[in-house]
Design a protein around this motif. Structure first.
Motif, mmCIF file in Angstrom:
data_model
loop_
_atom_site.group_PDB
_atom_site.id
_atom_site.type_symbol
_atom_site.label_atom_id
_atom_site.label_comp_id
_atom_site.label_asym_id
_atom_site.label_seq_id
_atom_site.Cartn_x
_atom_site.Cartn_y
_atom_site.Cartn_z
ATOM 1 N N SER A 24 0.827 -1.208 0.000
ATOM 2 C CA SER A 24 0.000 0.000 0.000
ATOM 3 C C SER A 24 0.860 1.255 0.000
ATOM 4 N N LEU A 25 0.456 2.208 -0.861
ATOM 5 C CA LEU A 25 1.061 3.528 -0.897
ATOM 6 C C LEU A 25 0.095 4.589 -0.398
ATOM 7 N N GLY A 26 -1.080 4.155 0.070
ATOM 8 C CA GLY A 26 -2.118 5.085 0.502
ATOM 9 C C GLY A 26 -1.673 5.933 1.679
ATOM 10 N N GLU A 27 -2.026 7.212 1.633
ATOM 11 C CA GLU A 27 -1.595 8.138 2.680
ATOM 12 C C GLU A 27 -2.143 7.745 4.050
ATOM 13 N N ALA A 28 -3.433 7.391 4.103
ATOM 14 C CA ALA A 28 -4.040 7.037 5.384
ATOM 15 C C ALA A 28 -3.382 5.802 5.987
ATOM 16 N N VAL A 29 -3.104 4.819 5.128
ATOM 17 C CA VAL A 29 -2.463 3.589 5.606
ATOM 18 C C VAL A 29 -1.055 3.886 6.100
ATOM 19 N N ARG A 30 -0.333 4.703 5.360
ATOM 20 C CA ARG A 30 1.044 5.027 5.764
ATOM 21 C C ARG A 30 1.055 5.804 7.082
ATOM 22 N N GLU A 31 0.110 6.727 7.245
ATOM 23 C CA GLU A 31 0.055 7.481 8.496
ATOM 24 C C GLU A 31 -0.326 6.592 9.674
ATOM 25 N N GLN A 32 -1.204 5.628 9.439
ATOM 26 C CA GLN A 32 -1.573 4.681 10.494
ATOM 27 C C GLN A 32 -0.352 3.920 10.986
ATOM 28 N N HIS A 33 0.585 3.644 10.097
ATOM 29 C CA HIS A 33 1.783 2.882 10.456
ATOM 30 C C HIS A 33 2.965 3.779 10.800
ATOM 31 N N GLY A 34 2.753 5.096 10.876
ATOM 32 C CA GLY A 34 3.839 6.001 11.206
ATOM 33 C C GLY A 34 3.755 6.568 12.606
ATOM 34 N N ARG A 35 2.833 6.031 13.407
ATOM 35 C CA ARG A 35 2.676 6.524 14.781
ATOM 36 C C ARG A 35 2.294 5.366 15.699
ATOM 37 N N ASP A 36 2.556 5.565 16.980
ATOM 38 C CA ASP A 36 2.082 4.625 17.991
ATOM 39 C C ASP A 36 1.284 5.406 19.015
ATOM 40 N N GLU A 37 1.263 4.962 20.279
ATOM 41 C CA GLU A 37 0.474 5.632 21.312
ATOM 42 C C GLU A 37 1.227 6.780 21.985
ATOM 43 N N SER A 38 2.421 7.071 21.502
ATOM 44 C CA SER A 38 3.258 8.073 22.170
ATOM 45 C C SER A 38 2.869 9.484 21.760
ATOM 46 N N VAL A 39 3.555 10.450 22.366
ATOM 47 C CA VAL A 39 3.315 11.868 22.117
ATOM 48 C C VAL A 39 3.905 12.313 20.784
ATOM 49 N N HIS A 40 4.774 11.529 20.194
ATOM 50 C CA HIS A 40 5.531 11.970 19.035
ATOM 51 C C HIS A 40 4.677 12.090 17.778
ATOM 52 N N ARG A 41 5.048 13.054 16.942
ATOM 53 C CA ARG A 41 4.300 13.278 15.712
ATOM 54 C C ARG A 41 4.452 12.080 14.773
ATOM 55 N N CYS A 42 3.521 11.988 13.827
ATOM 56 C CA CYS A 42 3.529 10.894 12.863
ATOM 57 C C CYS A 42 4.666 11.080 11.863
ATOM 58 N N CYS A 43 5.425 9.997 11.619
ATOM 59 C CA CYS A 43 6.439 9.962 10.567
ATOM 60 C C CYS A 43 6.141 8.753 9.691
ATOM 61 N N PRO A 44 5.314 8.924 8.655
ATOM 62 C CA PRO A 44 4.874 7.765 7.870
ATOM 63 C C PRO A 44 5.987 7.193 7.003
ATOM 64 N N PRO A 45 5.958 5.885 6.758
ATOM 65 C CA PRO A 45 6.894 5.286 5.812
ATOM 66 C C PRO A 45 6.482 5.624 4.380
ATOM 67 N N ASP A 46 7.319 5.284 3.428
ATOM 68 C CA ASP A 46 6.988 5.516 2.016
ATOM 69 C C ASP A 46 6.020 4.461 1.485
ATOM 70 N N VAL A 47 6.093 3.282 2.049
ATOM 71 C CA VAL A 47 5.237 2.190 1.591
ATOM 72 C C VAL A 47 5.038 1.209 2.745
ATOM 73 N N VAL A 48 3.885 0.549 2.763
ATOM 74 C CA VAL A 48 3.594 -0.472 3.769
ATOM 75 C C VAL A 48 3.397 -1.800 3.049
ATOM 76 N N VAL A 49 4.031 -2.845 3.556
ATOM 77 C CA VAL A 49 3.866 -4.194 2.996
ATOM 78 C C VAL A 49 3.375 -5.136 4.088
ATOM 79 N N TRP A 50 2.626 -6.161 3.667
ATOM 80 C CA TRP A 50 2.063 -7.139 4.610
ATOM 81 C C TRP A 50 2.531 -8.545 4.229
ATOM 82 N N PRO A 51 3.717 -8.945 4.659
ATOM 83 C CA PRO A 51 4.176 -10.307 4.377
ATOM 84 C C PRO A 51 3.321 -11.338 5.121
ATOM 85 N N ARG A 52 3.257 -12.555 4.548
ATOM 86 C CA ARG A 52 2.431 -13.616 5.138
ATOM 87 C C ARG A 52 3.258 -14.770 5.681
#
Length: 455
Positions: A24-52
């Motif tokens: 996925s290259l989708g912005e929403a998906v990348r932003e979802q994977h660029g943050r956790d529960e911490s105070v820090h701002r989102c730093c999204p990756p360029d691409v998200v992959v889902w290996p099986r």
């Protein structure tokens, strides 16, 4: 990637490994994977992959290695240190589709799981076996992620942390090679042969490789469990009781400290009515007879320190509500000041000096007008100040910064081998040391850990 033909070559290679739906290259998906529960701002990756599978993780890692792309492993995103932020872009390996319990050996008390299996998911799977996995950091985290961060939790005083409960790891290195830290298929309870590679990777936080399987130590479900709440006239009395309980050898399963600010927040957030005072949450495991002995000794100690009578939680539902309140401490603290952010300190000191440190920390917070409810796994000398602050109030940000620096340096001055992490740096994601991702391919994960030099 630009030096090797850019993303137009990389993306088709990724899709050839894990399919069209696995990239996925989708912005929403990348932003979802660029943050956790911490105070820090989102730093999204360029691409998200889902290996099986581990083979797909290996193939994807080889592509990243060839194109000099950072890799960011992603489990459930429940961390509090900003470790999943893609500081230099790169590829996020989301491991949720690898969610199998692979090997359960009931007679040997161990199990192997993939990264998509969470703590609660495993214990649900084990429900009819008489076994359970007790390491409980609060969040329903990925077990491989817990190994990567060397997670602890409320049960650590009796059952240890992840470091004591991981027997073997399957890891994909930056170049795509696959290793088994204790040997393929091996489940040794102890070993003195060769390097202890397992403990090298436990706590490596994504910097050395991607953990694709972990073999864990299991325990028999205790015959009986009972929880209790006890309040104290002072922080000193509560922490003194903790130290004395441990010194008498009571095999207590959990002993958690909450100061008056934290218990008030938990009451409001969870609709509870515990007295607003320094409080211990306790839990005892064992046979019915052994519980009587444990409780008797503990009650004698707490009452000698001015503690109240125990408020009991005997059935599973009541115990669940009690410990949910403890595990919700982060969100309860945030609810004290809606719209603000939270930042947690993490200090672990020798038990003998724990009362002094907590009392002086509490005084520092009040003196500087800071909101910092305290909760801690005091059974192993560990406590947290959950600093709730307005990130737009620069004066408050500076005061919090100065407080966390003071706390860290004070502990280090007293105890040169104390554990201090994370330290407050800034609200931006800033790596704590230079790390050339182009050479290793693995993302520099710990954002907030910092060495305090002693002069």
């Amino acid at each position: 990637a630009s030096e090797n033909g850019g993303w137009e070559r990389v993306i088709p290679a990724f899709r050839s490994v894990c399919g069209e739906d696995g990239v996925s290259l989708g912005e929403a998906v990348r932003e979802q994977h660029g943050r956790d529960e911490s105070v820090h701002r989102c730093c999204p990756p360029d691409v998200v992959v889902w290996p099986r599978s581990v083979e797909e993780v290996s193939a994807l890692a080889k592509i990243c290695h060839h194109h000099h792309l950072p890799i960011i492993p992603f489990g459930t995103g429940t961390g509090l240190e900003g470790g999943v932020g893609a500081l230099k872009g790169g590829v996020c390996f989301s491991l949720r589709n690898m969610d199998r319990v692979l090997d359960l050996h009931q007679e040997d008390f161990d199990v192997s799981v993939e990264p998509g299996v969470t703590r609660k998911g495993l214990n649900s799977y084990l429900r009819d076996t008489g076994l359970w996995f007790p390491v409980d950091p609060g969040a329903d985290a990925s077990l491989c992620g817990m190994a990567a961060t060397s997670a602890s939790g409320t049960n650590a005083v009796r059952y240890g942390t992840m470091r004591e409960n991981v027997l073997n790891l399957e890891v994909v290195l930056a170049d795509g090679s696959i290793i088994h830290t204790a040997g393929r298929g091996r489940r040794p309870r102890k070993t003195s042969a060769g390097y202890n590679l397992t403990n090298l990777f436990v706590g490596s936080e994504g910097t050395l490789g991607v953990i694709t399987k972990t073999t864990l130590r299991l325990y028999g479900v205790p015959e009986a469990m009972v929880s209790a709440v006890c309040t104290f006239p002072s922080v000193q009395a509560a922490v003194d009781s903790t130290v004395q309980v441990l010194q008498t050898g009571v095999p207590i399963a959990r002993i958690e400290f909450l100061d008056d600010v934290m218990i008030d927040a938990c009451n409001s957030f969870n609709s509870l009515s515990y007295p607003v005072a320094p409080t211990l949450f306790l839990e005892f495991h064992g046979t019915e007879k052994s519980l009587e002995e444990q409780v008797t000794v503990t009650e004698e100690i707490t009452q000698a320190n001015g503690g109240s009578d125990f408020s009991w939680a005997r059935d599973a539902e009541t115990r669940g509500r009690l410990w949910k309140a403890r595990h919700d401490a982060w969100y309860a603290a945030l609810a004290l000041r809606p719209g603000c952010k939270a930042y947690s300190t993490d200090v672990c000191v020798p038990l003998s000096r724990l009362p002094q440190i907590i009392v002086e920390t509490k005084e520092d917070l009040m003196l500087n007008g800071l909101t910092g409810p305290i909760a801690g796994h005091v059974g192993d000398g560990n406590f947290h100040c959950i600093m709730v602050m307005d990130p737009n109030d620069q004066d408050e940000v500076i005061r919090v910064h100065e407080f966390t620096e003071r706390l860290a340096r004070y502990c280090m001055s007293l105890f040169p081998f104390s554990f201090i992490a994370p330290l407050f740096l800034t609200f931006e994601l800033i790596p704590s040391y230079p790390f050339d991702t182009s050479k290793t391919g693995i993302h520099s994960h710990p954002l907030e850990k910092k060495v305090i030099k002693r002069h």
